[in-house]
Design a protein around this motif. Structure first.
Motif, mmCIF file in Angstrom:
data_model
loop_
_atom_site.group_PDB
_atom_site.id
_atom_site.type_symbol
_atom_site.label_atom_id
_atom_site.label_comp_id
_atom_site.label_asym_id
_atom_site.label_seq_id
_atom_site.Cartn_x
_atom_site.Cartn_y
_atom_site.Cartn_z
ATOM 1 N N THR A 129 0.785 -0.906 0.044
ATOM 2 C CA THR A 129 -0.043 0.163 -0.008
ATOM 3 C C THR A 129 0.733 1.353 -0.107
ATOM 4 O OG1 THR A 129 -0.086 0.174 2.365
ATOM 5 C CG2 THR A 129 -1.684 -1.269 1.383
ATOM 6 N N VAL A 130 2.005 1.137 0.044
ATOM 7 C CA VAL A 130 3.146 2.403 0.124
ATOM 8 C C VAL A 130 3.133 2.907 -1.427
ATOM 9 C CG1 VAL A 130 5.346 3.181 0.663
ATOM 10 C CG2 VAL A 130 4.275 1.558 2.336
ATOM 11 N N VAL A 131 3.170 4.324 -1.285
ATOM 12 C CA VAL A 131 3.130 5.049 -2.568
ATOM 13 C C VAL A 131 4.302 6.146 -2.183
ATOM 14 C CG1 VAL A 131 2.409 6.368 -4.481
ATOM 15 C CG2 VAL A 131 1.194 4.108 -3.535
ATOM 16 N N THR A 132 5.339 6.224 -2.644
ATOM 17 C CA THR A 132 6.519 7.173 -2.439
ATOM 18 C C THR A 132 6.332 8.103 -3.635
ATOM 19 O OG1 THR A 132 8.331 5.817 -3.393
ATOM 20 C CG2 THR A 132 7.844 5.859 -1.199
ATOM 21 N N TYR A 133 6.286 9.428 -3.467
ATOM 22 C CA TYR A 133 6.222 10.335 -4.355
ATOM 23 C C TYR A 133 7.759 11.259 -4.696
ATOM 24 C CZ TYR A 133 1.347 10.819 -3.063
ATOM 25 O OH TYR A 133 0.094 10.568 -2.682
ATOM 26 N N PRO A 134 7.954 11.469 -5.948
ATOM 27 C CA PRO A 134 9.213 11.771 -6.333
ATOM 28 C C PRO A 134 9.761 12.802 -5.364
ATOM 29 C CG PRO A 134 7.756 11.768 -8.436
ATOM 30 C CD PRO A 134 6.808 11.636 -6.983
ATOM 31 N N PRO A 135 11.120 12.934 -5.231
ATOM 32 C CA PRO A 135 11.800 14.204 -4.284
ATOM 33 C C PRO A 135 11.061 15.516 -4.898
ATOM 34 C CG PRO A 135 13.324 12.275 -4.703
ATOM 35 C CD PRO A 135 12.182 12.174 -5.577
ATOM 36 N N LEU A 136 10.723 16.352 -4.135
ATOM 37 C CA LEU A 136 10.101 17.801 -4.354
ATOM 38 C C LEU A 136 11.110 18.878 -3.449
ATOM 39 C CD1 LEU A 136 8.335 19.485 -6.203
ATOM 40 C CD2 LEU A 136 6.648 19.175 -4.231
ATOM 41 N N GLU A 137 11.850 19.217 -3.959
ATOM 42 C CA GLU A 137 12.940 20.444 -3.315
ATOM 43 C C GLU A 137 12.969 19.741 -1.807
ATOM 44 O OE1 GLU A 137 10.617 23.826 -4.255
ATOM 45 O OE2 GLU A 137 11.292 24.055 -6.056
ATOM 46 N N HIS A 138 12.194 20.619 -0.970
ATOM 47 C CA HIS A 138 12.551 20.399 0.485
ATOM 48 C C HIS A 138 11.583 19.683 1.216
ATOM 49 C CE1 HIS A 138 14.944 24.450 1.070
ATOM 50 N NE2 HIS A 138 15.540 23.729 0.358
ATOM 51 N N HIS A 139 10.753 18.621 0.213
ATOM 52 C CA HIS A 139 9.893 17.841 0.648
ATOM 53 C C HIS A 139 9.912 16.367 0.374
ATOM 54 C CE1 HIS A 139 7.816 21.277 2.167
ATOM 55 N NE2 HIS A 139 7.810 21.995 1.049
ATOM 56 N N GLY A 140 10.089 15.420 1.322
ATOM 57 C CA GLY A 140 9.937 13.818 0.932
ATOM 58 C C GLY A 140 8.282 13.621 1.434
ATOM 59 N N ARG A 141 7.636 12.710 0.429
ATOM 60 C CA ARG A 141 6.418 12.283 0.703
ATOM 61 C C ARG A 141 6.032 10.959 0.441
ATOM 62 N NH1 ARG A 141 3.848 17.576 -2.683
ATOM 63 N NH2 ARG A 141 4.069 19.151 -1.030
ATOM 64 N N PHE A 142 5.083 10.396 1.024
ATOM 65 C CA PHE A 142 4.593 9.158 0.850
ATOM 66 C C PHE A 142 3.617 9.099 1.572
ATOM 67 C CE2 PHE A 142 6.933 9.081 4.899
ATOM 68 C CZ PHE A 142 6.053 7.793 5.637
ATOM 69 N N LYS A 143 2.450 7.793 1.139
ATOM 70 C CA LYS A 143 1.488 7.436 1.877
ATOM 71 C C LYS A 143 1.225 6.044 2.022
ATOM 72 C CE LYS A 143 -1.099 6.967 -2.618
ATOM 73 N NZ LYS A 143 -2.298 7.334 -3.399
ATOM 74 N N PHE A 144 0.386 5.541 2.842
ATOM 75 C CA PHE A 144 0.384 4.109 3.149
ATOM 76 C C PHE A 144 -1.108 3.918 3.698
ATOM 77 C CE2 PHE A 144 2.375 5.945 6.839
ATOM 78 C CZ PHE A 144 1.617 5.196 7.873
ATOM 79 N N ASN A 145 -1.468 2.774 3.615
ATOM 80 C CA ASN A 145 -2.951 2.409 4.551
ATOM 81 C C ASN A 145 -2.546 2.020 5.872
ATOM 82 O OD1 ASN A 145 -3.925 2.895 2.062
ATOM 83 N ND2 ASN A 145 -4.772 0.722 1.610
ATOM 84 N N ALA A 146 -3.556 2.569 6.824
ATOM 85 C CA ALA A 146 -3.381 2.323 8.206
ATOM 86 C C ALA A 146 -3.362 0.798 8.600
ATOM 87 C CB ALA A 146 -4.691 2.988 8.880
ATOM 88 N N PHE A 147 -2.685 0.337 9.398
ATOM 89 C CA PHE A 147 -2.676 -1.116 9.840
ATOM 90 C C PHE A 147 -2.487 -1.130 11.226
ATOM 91 C CE2 PHE A 147 1.705 0.234 9.006
ATOM 92 C CZ PHE A 147 2.381 -0.677 10.221
ATOM 93 N N ARG A 148 -2.420 -2.458 11.751
ATOM 94 C CA ARG A 148 -2.312 -2.542 13.177
ATOM 95 C C ARG A 148 -1.563 -3.991 13.346
ATOM 96 N NH1 ARG A 148 -5.388 -6.869 15.791
ATOM 97 N NH2 ARG A 148 -7.155 -7.504 14.704
ATOM 98 N N PHE A 149 -0.664 -4.030 14.447
ATOM 99 C CA PHE A 149 0.049 -5.342 14.575
ATOM 100 C C PHE A 149 -0.986 -6.297 15.363
ATOM 101 C CE2 PHE A 149 3.981 -2.828 14.361
ATOM 102 C CZ PHE A 149 4.781 -3.758 13.431
ATOM 103 N N LEU A 150 -0.778 -7.614 15.099
ATOM 104 C CA LEU A 150 -1.564 -8.764 15.961
ATOM 105 C C LEU A 150 -1.029 -8.931 17.188
ATOM 106 C CD1 LEU A 150 -1.950 -11.309 13.086
ATOM 107 C CD2 LEU A 150 -3.611 -9.309 13.796
ATOM 108 N N HIS A 151 -1.265 -9.818 18.094
ATOM 109 C CA HIS A 151 -1.207 -10.241 19.408
ATOM 110 C C HIS A 151 -1.161 -9.095 20.344
ATOM 111 C CE1 HIS A 151 0.249 -13.456 17.397
ATOM 112 N NE2 HIS A 151 1.168 -13.067 16.414
ATOM 113 N N SER A 152 -2.194 -8.195 20.298
ATOM 114 C CA SER A 152 -2.517 -7.302 21.293
ATOM 115 C C SER A 152 -1.288 -6.478 21.810
ATOM 116 C CB SER A 152 -3.039 -8.117 22.643
ATOM 117 O OG SER A 152 -4.261 -8.756 22.077
#
Length: 574
Positions: free
Chosen positions: A435-458
């Protein structure tokens, strides 16, 4: 003894010679029912040549298993004699080796001790231009299980000369049993200058006004120890207390005292930088303050750092001749990886005066409500839904327009020390989660997105740690332009400046009204809220706090089903 791969020990103290070959993963556990803590000393370690911390290391855990908090790590690049202390009566260490055919050797000893029990004349703070100190009981034999640390600090603009006038410790080939270690700074992580044992008269000289000396002894064969004296040696060049350079992510500031300028034959009214239009403010002091990318400042890549250099010189003032020496003051700001303190020194010859200071780029990170990255999320905690797309942006705050920001690695873990249980979102610029998408470097910004998840085992919390790389945008072959690289290519893809940063916490929206979580959420969030909008300029620990029920990236099982001995489960929000 030479134990095989792993063991459990309950003795009060023990020395271990460990020999391992390729592809080993061995765990040793130390535990005893007592009210004492454990001191563990790796007095000798030899890993496979050119091995990295990722492939071959010793990990020490503060508790009875490898699921306990990580206390420290030792690997081929460790420039110290590692000494680790537990917080209770149990401790575990894990040694892993890579596939290289090589015999690794380690010597480690441990002992239980009571922190409140002190050995007289064992370590301390030493200040002043000169002084003396000696091992406990000197010239009588030093005690067993001594661990003494002396921190020496002399006046600014000086370095330290240390001489051991008398020195006799137990002798062995690698100084594994009793030894003295000397470090070039105020801590035992500031660079090992030497480790000594047996009969000797060693001398050491620091690079600054700080030095650390350690004495460690085991349980047998005590000798008379040592007697030492230290003295301060002035660093070359005139240093005025009001003459200094400071560097930030945005600017450079040079402050010169008039007496310092007079010693160079300068008239403060006729000074200029590389750009003659940049002139100082003259009061009781002479001050130049300007953005890093202005006033003719020259930027240069030097290894894994970026330097900004400008030169102060006398303006011509309409004259065509001069009878003064061609003296220049060169000011240099060096942006180093994870530098922790500012250093000022001046070196002198008859022509050039150099003033150098360490600096760091200021980096911050926020979540945003959409891929336009126009509206940052300011509320804390940030409540989201399972599988919701999260947009993250790392921002560099600098006046230098010719820099790029690149998100190199992001790792999730339910433990803040990122111990044995971790999950990669991004590794070496490569997306490890579907689900991770990284965006090309844009000057002073690094950007990415991903879908929220959780770890198992409480697990109650999830943390996210990202490594950020900053490069010169004029370098077409920098790490920031190469995107995803394999492990094999990593060594030939240098970065210019590397750090990490912080944002959070994030929690599952359905926990907002949960009676089971309201009390703990309120307590944690009250502490975390003031930190959300503050840039972490000093530690740069990029840790994103996420609730247990919150975050698992969809489709994890497909790629990391067996990674690190745990599993994940794709979860669809209701």
């Amino acid at each position: 003894g030479a134990p095989r791969c792993g063991a459990s020990f309950h003795e009060l103290n023990k020395a271990l010679r460990i020999e391992l070959n390729a592809n080993a993963s061995c765990t040793w556990q130390i535990q005893r029912s007592s009210n004492q803590t454990i001191r563990l000393i790796f007095s000798y370690f030899k890993f496979a040549p050119s091995s990295s911390c990722d492939t071959e290391s010793i990990k020490v855990f503060d508790g009875p298993s490898t699921h306990s908090p990580l206390l420290g790590q030792v690997c081929n690049s460790t420039d110290a004699v590692p000494v680790l202390e537990s917080s209770s009566d149990s401790l575990t260490f894990l040694i892993t080796t890579n596939s290289v055919d090589f015999t690794r050797n380690f010597f480690v000893f441990y002992y239980f001790f009571s922190p409140e029990s002190k050995i007289e004349d064992c370590g301390g703070q030493l200040t002043g231009p000169n002084g003396t100190f000696s091992s406990p009981n000197y010239p009588a034999p030093y005690p067993a299980f001594a661990y003494c640390v002396w921190h020496i600090q002399t006046p600014k603009s000086s370095k330290i000369n240390l001489q051991f006038q008398d020195f006799l410790l137990e002798l062995d080939q690698n100084c594994q049993l009793d030894f003295t270690a000397v470090y070039d700074g105020l801590t035992t992580t500031s660079g090992l200058m030497g480790k000594v044992c047996g009969r000797a008269q060693p001398t050491f000289e620091s690079s600054s006004n700080a030095m650390t000396v350690v004495l460690a002894t085991d349980y047998a064969s005590s000798y008379r120890g040592f007697s030492a004296q230290y003295s301060s040696v002035p660093l070359p060049g005139p240093v005025e207390p009001d003459t200094f350079l400071t560097c930030s992510s945005d600017s450079m500031k040079i402050v010169l005292s008039k007496s310092y300028l007079a010693s160079l034959g300068y008239n403060e009214a006729h000074l200029q930088l590389n750009d003659p239009s940049c002139r100082p403010v003259v009061t009781d002091l002479v001050t130049f303050s300007f953005p890093l990318s202005s006033c003719g400042t020259i930027k240069k890549e030097e290894g894994q750092s970026i330097t900004y250099t400008n030169t102060i010189s006398l303006s011509s003032n309409g004259s065509v001749i001069t009878r003064q020496k061609n003296t220049e003051i060169i000011a240099k700001c060096k942006m180093e990886n994870n530098s922790t303190s500012e250093v000022f020194y001046v070196t002198t010859d008859n022509v050039i005066q150099n003033i150098t200071a360490m600096g760091r780029y200021n980096v911050s990170m926020f979540f945003y409500d959409s891929d336009s990255f126009s509206e940052p999320i300011h509320q804390s905690p940030y409540y989201v839904d399972l599988n919701q797309t999260l947009f993250a942006q790392v921002s560099l705050h600098s006046t230098d327009p010719n820099l790029l920001v690149f998100v190199d690695t992001c790792t999730a873990s339910p433990q803040p020390d990122f111990g044995s249980l971790t999950y990669d979102l991004i590794r070496s610029g490569c997306n490890k989660d579907d689900t991770v998408v990284t965006y090309p470097p844009l000057e002073h910004h690094g950007r990415f997105k991903f879908n929220a998840f959780r770890f198992l085992h409480s697990f109650p919390s999830v943390y996210l740690q990202c490594d950020i790389v900053i490069c010169d945008s004029n370098n077409s072959n920098s790490r920031c332009t190469q995107g995803c690289i394999s492990r094999q290519k990593r060594a030939i893809s240098p970065y210019t400046w590397k750090t990490n940063t912080v944002v959070g916490p994030i929690r599952l929206r359905r926990d907002l009204n949960s009676p089971d979580h309201s009390e703990s959420v309120t307590k944690v969030d009250a502490e975390a809220t003031p930190n959300l909008q503050q840039y972490n300029f000093y530690t740069f620990a990029f840790v994103v706090l996420i609730s247990n029920i919150l975050i698992v990236v969809a489709v994890i099982l497909k790629h990391h089903k067996h990674q690190a001995g745990y599993s994940y489960q794709k979860i669809q929000s209701s």
